[in-house]
Write a protein that holds these residues in place. Structure first.
Motif, PDB file in Angstrom:
ATOM      1  N   ILE A   1       0.748  -1.191   0.107  1.00  0.00           N
ATOM      2  CA  ILE A   1      -0.150   0.138  -0.037  1.00  0.00           C
ATOM      3  C   ILE A   1       0.842   1.288  -0.085  1.00  0.00           C
ATOM      4  CG2 ILE A   1      -1.797   1.129   1.165  1.00  0.00           C
ATOM      5  CD1 ILE A   1      -2.951  -1.553   2.319  1.00  0.00           C
ATOM      6  N   LEU A   2       0.853   2.179  -1.101  1.00  0.00           N
ATOM      7  CA  LEU A   2       1.521   3.201  -1.157  1.00  0.00           C
ATOM      8  C   LEU A   2       0.755   4.336  -0.467  1.00  0.00           C
ATOM      9  CD1 LEU A   2       2.448   1.353  -3.274  1.00  0.00           C
ATOM     10  CD2 LEU A   2       2.714   3.404  -4.925  1.00  0.00           C
ATOM     11  N   HIS A   3       1.477   5.148   0.325  1.00  0.00           N
ATOM     12  CA  HIS A   3       0.802   6.203   1.095  1.00  0.00           C
ATOM     13  C   HIS A   3       1.368   7.633   0.764  1.00  0.00           C
ATOM     14  CE1 HIS A   3      -0.255   8.684   4.616  1.00  0.00           C
ATOM     15  NE2 HIS A   3      -1.092   7.777   4.895  1.00  0.00           N
ATOM     16  N   CYS A   4       0.401   8.373   0.683  1.00  0.00           N
ATOM     17  CA  CYS A   4       0.796   9.740   0.190  1.00  0.00           C
ATOM     18  C   CYS A   4       1.940  10.559   1.063  1.00  0.00           C
ATOM     19  CB  CYS A   4      -0.451  10.927   0.322  1.00  0.00           C
ATOM     20  SG  CYS A   4      -1.395  11.246   1.702  1.00  0.00           S
ATOM     21  N   SER A   5       2.326  10.070   1.862  1.00  0.00           N
ATOM     22  CA  SER A   5       3.401  10.414   2.729  1.00  0.00           C
ATOM     23  C   SER A   5       4.925  10.073   2.196  1.00  0.00           C
ATOM     24  CB  SER A   5       3.397  10.018   4.292  1.00  0.00           C
ATOM     25  OG  SER A   5       3.610   8.740   4.078  1.00  0.00           O
ATOM     26  N   GLY A   6       4.775   9.094   1.402  1.00  0.00           N
ATOM     27  CA  GLY A   6       5.951   8.469   0.621  1.00  0.00           C
ATOM     28  C   GLY A   6       6.288   7.310   1.246  1.00  0.00           C
ATOM     29  N   ALA A   7       5.423   7.043   2.328  1.00  0.00           N
ATOM     30  CA  ALA A   7       5.782   5.704   2.971  1.00  0.00           C
ATOM     31  C   ALA A   7       5.167   4.357   2.213  1.00  0.00           C
ATOM     32  CB  ALA A   7       5.062   5.635   4.349  1.00  0.00           C
ATOM     33  N   LEU A   8       5.653   3.304   2.540  1.00  0.00           N
ATOM     34  CA  LEU A   8       5.240   1.806   1.799  1.00  0.00           C
ATOM     35  C   LEU A   8       4.703   0.876   2.814  1.00  0.00           C
ATOM     36  CD1 LEU A   8       4.850   0.353  -0.879  1.00  0.00           C
ATOM     37  CD2 LEU A   8       7.175  -0.435  -0.553  1.00  0.00           C
ATOM     38  N   TYR A   9       3.642   0.445   2.924  1.00  0.00           N
ATOM     39  CA  TYR A   9       3.149  -0.729   3.776  1.00  0.00           C
ATOM     40  C   TYR A   9       2.950  -2.004   3.227  1.00  0.00           C
ATOM     41  CZ  TYR A   9       0.478  -3.310   7.572  1.00  0.00           C
ATOM     42  OH  TYR A   9      -0.015  -3.818   8.308  1.00  0.00           O
ATOM     43  N   TRP A  10       3.938  -2.921   3.659  1.00  0.00           N
ATOM     44  CA  TRP A  10       3.952  -4.204   3.091  1.00  0.00           C
ATOM     45  C   TRP A  10       2.887  -4.967   3.975  1.00  0.00           C
ATOM     46  CZ3 TRP A  10       8.974  -7.276   2.411  1.00  0.00           C
ATOM     47  CH2 TRP A  10       8.877  -8.463   1.959  1.00  0.00           C
TER      48      TRP A  10
ATOM     49  N   ALA B   1       9.818   3.193   4.963  1.00  0.00           N
ATOM     50  CA  ALA B   1       9.991   4.644   4.655  1.00  0.00           C
ATOM     51  C   ALA B   1      11.493   4.908   4.243  1.00  0.00           C
ATOM     52  CB  ALA B   1       9.667   5.727   5.993  1.00  0.00           C
ATOM     53  N   SER B   2      12.017   6.014   3.316  1.00  0.00           N
ATOM     54  CA  SER B   2      13.232   5.989   3.038  1.00  0.00           C
ATOM     55  C   SER B   2      13.545   7.677   2.994  1.00  0.00           C
ATOM     56  CB  SER B   2      13.516   5.472   1.540  1.00  0.00           C
ATOM     57  OG  SER B   2      14.980   5.641   1.475  1.00  0.00           O
ATOM     58  N   ASP B   3      14.828   7.737   3.388  1.00  0.00           N
ATOM     59  CA  ASP B   3      15.420   9.394   3.170  1.00  0.00           C
ATOM     60  C   ASP B   3      14.458  10.327   3.957  1.00  0.00           C
ATOM     61  OD1 ASP B   3      17.458   8.963   1.009  1.00  0.00           O
ATOM     62  OD2 ASP B   3      15.898   7.881   0.334  1.00  0.00           O
TER      63      ASP B   3
ATOM     64  N   LEU C   1      14.714   2.631   4.966  1.00  0.00           N
ATOM     65  CA  LEU C   1      15.450   2.157   3.907  1.00  0.00           C
ATOM     66  C   LEU C   1      16.730   3.374   3.815  1.00  0.00           C
ATOM     67  CD1 LEU C   1      13.120   0.939   1.388  1.00  0.00           C
ATOM     68  CD2 LEU C   1      14.448  -0.278   3.003  1.00  0.00           C
ATOM     69  N   GLY C   2      17.424   3.738   4.946  1.00  0.00           N
ATOM     70  CA  GLY C   2      18.595   4.490   4.829  1.00  0.00           C
ATOM     71  C   GLY C   2      18.339   6.155   5.012  1.00  0.00           C
ATOM     72  N   ASP C   3      19.302   6.835   5.291  1.00  0.00           N
ATOM     73  CA  ASP C   3      19.304   8.240   5.436  1.00  0.00           C
ATOM     74  C   ASP C   3      18.327   8.537   6.458  1.00  0.00           C
ATOM     75  OD1 ASP C   3      21.478   8.023   3.558  1.00  0.00           O
ATOM     76  OD2 ASP C   3      20.542   9.559   2.277  1.00  0.00           O
ATOM     77  N   LEU C   4      18.056   7.921   7.474  1.00  0.00           N
ATOM     78  CA  LEU C   4      17.259   8.317   8.707  1.00  0.00           C
ATOM     79  C   LEU C   4      17.729   9.736   9.244  1.00  0.00           C
ATOM     80  CD1 LEU C   4      14.902   7.802  10.484  1.00  0.00           C
ATOM     81  CD2 LEU C   4      16.286   6.252  11.793  1.00  0.00           C
ATOM     82  N   PHE C   5      19.001   9.838   9.544  1.00  0.00           N
ATOM     83  CA  PHE C   5      19.532  11.151  10.132  1.00  0.00           C
ATOM     84  C   PHE C   5      20.445  11.534   8.938  1.00  0.00           C
ATOM     85  CE2 PHE C   5      20.719  14.169  13.380  1.00  0.00           C
ATOM     86  CZ  PHE C   5      19.813  14.084  14.271  1.00  0.00           C
TER      87      PHE C   5
ATOM     88  N   PHE D   1      10.759  10.525   2.211  1.00  0.00           N
ATOM     89  CA  PHE D   1       9.919  10.706   3.319  1.00  0.00           C
ATOM     90  C   PHE D   1       9.962  12.128   3.745  1.00  0.00           C
ATOM     91  CE2 PHE D   1       7.861  10.658   7.299  1.00  0.00           C
ATOM     92  CZ  PHE D   1       6.524   9.979   7.278  1.00  0.00           C
ATOM     93  N   GLY D   2      11.346  12.702   4.113  1.00  0.00           N
ATOM     94  CA  GLY D   2      11.513  13.870   4.899  1.00  0.00           C
ATOM     95  C   GLY D   2      11.045  14.959   4.177  1.00  0.00           C
ATOM     96  N   GLU D   3      11.008  16.064   4.880  1.00  0.00           N
ATOM     97  CA  GLU D   3      10.715  17.345   4.287  1.00  0.00           C
ATOM     98  C   GLU D   3      11.976  17.943   3.918  1.00  0.00           C
ATOM     99  OE1 GLU D   3       7.550  18.715   4.107  1.00  0.00           O
ATOM    100  OE2 GLU D   3       6.591  17.088   4.928  1.00  0.00           O
ATOM    101  N   PHE D   4      11.794  18.681   2.887  1.00  0.00           N
ATOM    102  CA  PHE D   4      12.821  19.875   2.313  1.00  0.00           C
ATOM    103  C   PHE D   4      14.116  18.749   1.990  1.00  0.00           C
ATOM    104  CE2 PHE D   4      10.739  22.099   5.738  1.00  0.00           C
ATOM    105  CZ  PHE D   4      10.196  23.231   4.966  1.00  0.00           C
ATOM    106  N   THR D   5      14.011  17.744   1.207  1.00  0.00           N
ATOM    107  CA  THR D   5      14.950  17.046   0.742  1.00  0.00           C
ATOM    108  C   THR D   5      15.184  16.808  -0.637  1.00  0.00           C
ATOM    109  OG1 THR D   5      13.190  15.231   0.405  1.00  0.00           O
ATOM    110  CG2 THR D   5      14.149  14.969   2.404  1.00  0.00           C
ATOM    111  N   GLY D   6      14.511  17.755  -1.334  1.00  0.00           N
ATOM    112  CA  GLY D   6      14.769  17.758  -2.708  1.00  0.00           C
ATOM    113  C   GLY D   6      14.467  16.551  -3.571  1.00  0.00           C
ATOM    114  N   SER D   7      14.576  16.582  -4.887  1.00  0.00           N
ATOM    115  CA  SER D   7      14.300  15.288  -5.553  1.00  0.00           C
ATOM    116  C   SER D   7      14.925  15.370  -7.007  1.00  0.00           C
ATOM    117  CB  SER D   7      12.723  15.233  -6.013  1.00  0.00           C
ATOM    118  OG  SER D   7      12.399  16.196  -6.752  1.00  0.00           O
TER     119      SER D   7
END
Length: 216
Positions: free
Chosen positions: A13-22, A30-32, A75-79, A182-188
């Motif tokens: 399930i893809l969530h609008c936050s950017g998270a993914l539920y298995w 959640a990544s980044d 999935l990485g880059d938590l901090f 997932f994070g705010e102000f991360t760019g793309s």
């Protein structure tokens, strides 16, 4: 708010936050998240609002309340970088979160793994689950479907009258899917979909599969 898809007979399930539920694993991915990035840039003079520091934690709490997972996998880059005042907020958040946490370490995760382990977080370089490879960097691996992050994928949608809109997305290829940051102000990073790729853009309120034939 969500979109359900199937990959190799598993339900996600893809969530609008950017998270993914298995669903079958009851695992939230959640990544980044890049906790600490806002404080890092504020320290160096960037005019980011102080209350933005709490936005990532609010998003995490909202998604946890929605899915009620049995395990969280970052999935990485938590901090984002070295320790700063957001580590204290993160520590307080983990103390209030009873769900087990796994961190698949990314290139920004330079804080000692012992600091995470003191919070009860398991740190690994990758995770293999039911023929799925959970990792930070996208990669192709024989016999596995990869779920990763790192790139912060987005896509530019073309509209009428030379109008363009850039949106973050879940970028799905035949052998792997890259999660949005997932994070705010991360760019793309703008992706260029191939013939066999599928794209699910996220807005503040929804997840929508893009008809790529209309974009080519």
């Amino acid at each position: 708010m969500t979109l359900e898809i199937k990959i190799n007979n598993q339900t996600f399930i893809l969530h609008c936050s950017g998270a993914l539920y298995w669903v079958e694993r009851r695992m939230l991915l959640a990544s980044d998240v890049h906790l600490g990035k806002i404080s890092h840039f504020r320290k160096h003079g960037s005019a980011l609002p102080e209350n933005a520091i709490f936005s990532n934690f609010k998003k995490l709490n909202s998604v946890l309340e929605y899915f009620k997972p049995e395990v969280i996998c970052f999935l990485g880059d938590l901090f984002h970088s070295t320790l700063n005042n957001e580590w204290t907020l993160f520590k307080q958040w983990t103390e209030l979160t009873a769900t087990p946490i796994i961190l698949v370490a990314g290139n920004h995760d330079i804080i000692s793994h012992h600091k995470y382990e003191e919070l009860g977080i398991t740190v690994v370089s990758e995770l293999l689950v039911d023929k799925f490879l959970l990792t930070h960097h996208p990669e192709n691996r024989d016999s596995f479907y990869t779920l990763s992050g790192h790139i912060h994928p987005s896509i530019v949608l073309a509209g009428k009258g030379r109008q363009f809109l850039k949106l973050p997305c879940f970028f799905r290829m035949p052998d792997q899917m890259i999660l949005p940051a997932f994070g705010e102000f991360t760019g793309s990073y703008v992706m260029d979909p191939g013939q066999d790729d599928r794209v699910y853009v996220i807005t503040k309120q929804d997840v929508i599969e893009v008809n790529l034939d209309n974009q080519r």
